[in-house]
Design a protein around this motif. Structure first.
Motif, mmCIF file in Angstrom:
data_model
loop_
_atom_site.group_PDB
_atom_site.id
_atom_site.type_symbol
_atom_site.label_atom_id
_atom_site.label_comp_id
_atom_site.label_asym_id
_atom_site.label_seq_id
_atom_site.Cartn_x
_atom_site.Cartn_y
_atom_site.Cartn_z
ATOM 1 N N GLU A 1 34.435 33.597 23.639
ATOM 2 C CA GLU A 1 33.795 34.215 24.788
ATOM 3 C C GLU A 1 34.029 35.714 24.690
ATOM 4 N N PHE A 2 33.067 36.463 25.138
ATOM 5 C CA PHE A 2 33.157 37.909 25.085
ATOM 6 C C PHE A 2 33.547 38.436 26.456
ATOM 7 N N LYS A 3 34.544 39.341 26.480
ATOM 8 C CA LYS A 3 35.018 39.892 27.750
ATOM 9 C C LYS A 3 33.898 40.554 28.528
ATOM 10 N N SER A 4 32.989 41.212 27.827
ATOM 11 C CA SER A 4 31.895 41.894 28.516
ATOM 12 C C SER A 4 30.977 40.898 29.212
ATOM 13 N N VAL B 1 31.866 37.871 30.365
ATOM 14 C CA VAL B 1 32.594 37.328 31.507
ATOM 15 C C VAL B 1 32.631 38.345 32.640
ATOM 16 N N ALA B 2 32.907 39.607 32.317
ATOM 17 C CA ALA B 2 32.954 40.657 33.341
ATOM 18 C C ALA B 2 31.605 40.831 34.010
#
Length: 104
Positions: A16-19, A21-22
């Motif tokens: 999963e990419f933090k961007s 999720v954010a």
């Protein structure tokens, strides 16, 4: 672990990419009337609405739907699992802290 109906939710690994999720969290809203989470995300420059329902979560994580499925777990079992996962914080508090887990 094989006996738990939530084994897949605990053991499945995916990237999963933090961007992502954010962005999802920033744009998401909980709808009390329908009990769903709505979020507006941009996919290839096009805004799309994502709707997450309880049924969708059950399908993806392969939770059983029969009425005999457990919905809670004994406190002793939960604390034992936390210790096996390397949790180093206090086990008698209501919330577990992510920072108290050892890195894998």
């Amino acid at each position: 672990m094989e006996r738990l109906s939530i084994q897949k939710a605990l053991t499945d690994q995916h990237k999963e990419f933090k961007s992502h999720v954010a962005n999802f969290r920033k744009n998401s809203k909980y709808n009390d009337v329908n009990n769903v989470i709505n979020s507006l995300v941009s996919i290839h420059g096009e805004d799309k609405e994502i709707i997450i329902t309880e049924q969708l979560v059950r399908e993806v994580l392969e939770f059983p739907d029969d009425e005999n499925s457990s919905t809670g777990f004994p406190e002793r079992m939960v604390k034992g699992c936390m210790l096996r996962m390397g949790y180093s914080g206090p086990l008698n508090k209501a919330n577990y802290l992510k920072a108290c887990f050892t890195k894998p």
